[in-house]
Design an enzyme around this catalytic site. Structure first.
Site, PDB file in Angstrom:
ATOM      1  N   CYS A 182     -56.892  11.423  26.657  1.00  0.00           N
ATOM      2  CA  CYS A 182     -57.670  13.003  26.334  1.00  0.00           C
ATOM      3  C   CYS A 182     -57.724  14.150  25.653  1.00  0.00           C
ATOM      4  O   CYS A 182     -58.507  14.355  25.364  1.00  0.00           O
ATOM      5  CB  CYS A 182     -57.284  13.031  28.288  1.00  0.00           C
ATOM      6  SG  CYS A 182     -57.292  12.051  29.612  1.00  0.00           S
ATOM      7  N   ASP A 233     -51.277   7.167  28.727  1.00  0.00           N
ATOM      8  CA  ASP A 233     -52.216   7.563  27.901  1.00  0.00           C
ATOM      9  C   ASP A 233     -51.954   6.636  27.039  1.00  0.00           C
ATOM     10  O   ASP A 233     -52.582   7.379  25.633  1.00  0.00           O
ATOM     11  CB  ASP A 233     -51.630   8.950  27.508  1.00  0.00           C
ATOM     12  CG  ASP A 233     -50.578   9.907  26.707  1.00  0.00           C
ATOM     13  OD1 ASP A 233     -49.542   8.536  27.464  1.00  0.00           O
ATOM     14  OD2 ASP A 233     -50.145  10.729  26.773  1.00  0.00           O
ATOM     15  N   CYS A 238     -50.842 -16.275  31.409  1.00  0.00           N
ATOM     16  CA  CYS A 238     -50.649 -15.006  30.790  1.00  0.00           C
ATOM     17  C   CYS A 238     -48.856 -15.197  30.627  1.00  0.00           C
ATOM     18  O   CYS A 238     -47.534 -15.701  31.300  1.00  0.00           O
ATOM     19  CB  CYS A 238     -50.928 -14.338  31.919  1.00  0.00           C
ATOM     20  SG  CYS A 238     -49.985 -12.592  32.270  1.00  0.00           S
ATOM     21  N   GLY A 271     -52.687  14.749  34.368  1.00  0.00           N
ATOM     22  CA  GLY A 271     -53.492  14.490  34.264  1.00  0.00           C
ATOM     23  C   GLY A 271     -54.059  14.339  36.443  1.00  0.00           C
ATOM     24  O   GLY A 271     -54.396  14.599  37.006  1.00  0.00           O
ATOM     25  N   CYS A 294     -52.202 -10.183  32.625  1.00  0.00           N
ATOM     26  CA  CYS A 294     -53.717 -11.245  32.708  1.00  0.00           C
ATOM     27  C   CYS A 294     -55.446 -10.552  32.412  1.00  0.00           C
ATOM     28  O   CYS A 294     -56.113 -11.580  32.296  1.00  0.00           O
ATOM     29  CB  CYS A 294     -53.308 -11.399  34.303  1.00  0.00           C
ATOM     30  SG  CYS A 294     -51.810 -11.960  34.827  1.00  0.00           S
TER      31      CYS A 294
END
Ligand SMILES: [Zn+2]
Lengths: 91, 365
Positions: free
Chosen positions: B299, B241, B356, B152, B285
């Site tokens: 999706c 995804d 982080c 996509g 972060c």
């Protein structure tokens, strides 16, 4: 009354709304007000009474982690944004 | 007593070459823009219009033998006449074109052409933009961009990057084209259902721009291959995804200091940001903890508006351009959100987290 923006993955918990109004002078109070009316939302974004670490909360465009956390003040014209990570892209 | 009046002499290109070999000093009286396009290496630039003001400084010795040239011999004749009137004694004008000079083997220095004539034509509309120009286009042609996912988001990103002349496009995807992809994955076509997406992408991209080097990586990003895959690229475009891949990519990109342009889509909503390791925040972060999978429906499960990857993907492609060209302001430190239902863009600030685990103070730089 401030405005809370509900991310798409959580909208079903508030009846599909993109934004919900809530009262409260701090982020914690706003969320309490919201959770009282939408218990399903509470179940999705809290863990043993704490806000889940994978949901970011912004007041306007500021991440409350870098302000006063859940004690960050919320004014009547402010927008509170709940923002969990979003992964979709390819398939 | 006065020296005899000097005769103004003109020579052919052949004669000019002969004088140059005798040690005549060469004056190029053309304009700087002409000089920049190519010139005789030993020549001195002294545009005709500057002659009265600068001759004494550039050529203090009026007895020095001078060979004056321009593009064809007209301006140089006027320059030579002026020089003689002003006391220079040995001035010769070349009455010939510089092409004649070069064809006879005269020394020549031309700037290295940044673009071939075909490239100048093909990319002319963006070469005209002051912030791009030939040098910027050259950067694009020399750049290497890796797309994680040829679906996509990867489709619009790849199409526009290839069209604009990004030189090398790597595609990481182990999937094959499915009929349900075609509603939004515009790299692929109906007759390619079942074909590997990277192959389908290569066919489309090379039909659009045969110059684009498309590298197919028919594999899924894993902890074993991620560093090898991203090492050779300048910019990574993340359009995957699932969270596993996004965190995996983030951590490797921080280690190898590769900028990542991040995009994600869900139904009517899209998000874009840019992570530049150690200069701005990284994905960890922003989201230190990986969410449970039910918050990350693909999706395939949740659905997605067909135009959404187009809108979000092209914002990603725009980020790639700025990173490659080194111009403008990227989305580093800002998360841009698009709501297609209300046609609204909004953004929140993203800070670098000192704690982080990937890029914070405790992490190895
Ligand atoms: Zn980080």
């Amino acid at each position: 009354m401030s405005t809370v923006r509900i991310p798409p993955v959580l909208r079903e918990t508030v009846g599909g709304a993109r934004t919900v109004d809530a009262v409260g002078a701090t982020v914690a109070a706003v969320l309490d007000d919201l959770f009282a009316r939408h218990p399903a939302l509470r179940d999705r974004v809290t863990d043993e009474g704490q806000l889940s670490r994978f949901v970011n909360v912004y007041v306007n465009d500021r991440d409350v982690r870098y302000r006063e956390g859940l004690d960050t003040p919320v004014g009547p014209d402010d927008t509170v944004i709940l923002l969990p990570a979003m992964a979709g892209g390819s398939r | 007593m006065s020296t005899p009046a000097t005769q103004l002499r003109e020579v052919s290109a052949e004669g000019a070459l002969d004088l140059a070999s005798q040690g005549y000093r060469i004056l190029d009286v053309r304009e700087p823009v002409e000089w920049n396009a190519g010139h005789i290496p030993d020549a001195t630039l002294l545009p005709l219009a500057d002659l009265p003001a600068r001759a004494a400084e550039v050529v203090p010795d009026k007895n020095a033998p001078l060979l004056v040239h321009c593009a064809v011999g007209a301006r140089s004749l006027r320059a030579a006449a002026w020089l003689i009137q002003n006391g220079y004694r040995d001035v010769v004008s070349m009455r010939a074109s510089l092409r004649d000079w070069r064809q006879l083997g005269g020394a020549w220095e031309a700037p290295q052409e940044l673009l071939t004539p075909a490239q100048q034509l093909r990319y002319s509309r963006q070469v005209l933009i002051p912030e791009i120009g030939q040098a910027g286009q050259r950067k694009l042609l020399d750049s290497r961009v890796l797309l994680i996912g040829a679906g996509g988001l990867g489709s619009p990103v790849a199409l526009y990057l290839a069209a604009s002349g990004i030189g090398t496009l790597g595609l990481v995807d182990d999937d094959v084209v499915d009929e349900s992809n075609l509603q939004r994955q515009v790299l692929h076509t109906s007759d390619r259902v079942g074909m590997p997406k990277t192959e389908s992408a290569r066919l489309t991209l090379n039909a659009l721009n045969p110059e684009t080097r498309v590298k197919e990586h028919r594999e899924r990003l894993t902890s074993e291959n991620v560093e090898r895959l991203i090492a050779d690229y300048d910019v990574i475009v993340d359009g995957t995804d699932n969270f596993d891949t996004r965190y995996l990519l983030n951590d490797a990109a921080v280690r190898l200091r590769k900028p990542v342009v991040h995009g994600s889509i869900y139904r009517w909503d899209g998000q874009v940001t840019t992570f530049v390791p150690f200069a701005g925040p990284c994905y960890r972060c922003m989201y230190p903890t990986q969410p449970p999978d039910e918050l990350a429906p693909a999706c395939a499960v949740a659905g997605v508006l067909g135009v959404l990857p187009g809108i979000v993907g092209l914002i990603q492609a725009n980020e790639v351009f700025k990173l490659v060209l080194g111009v403008g302001e990227t989305l580093a430190g800002r998360l841009l959100m698009f709501d297609a239902m209300s046609t609204e863009f909004s953004e929140v600030k993203v800070w670098r987290d000192p704690a982080c685990p990937a890029c914070g103070e405790g992490a190895q730089q």
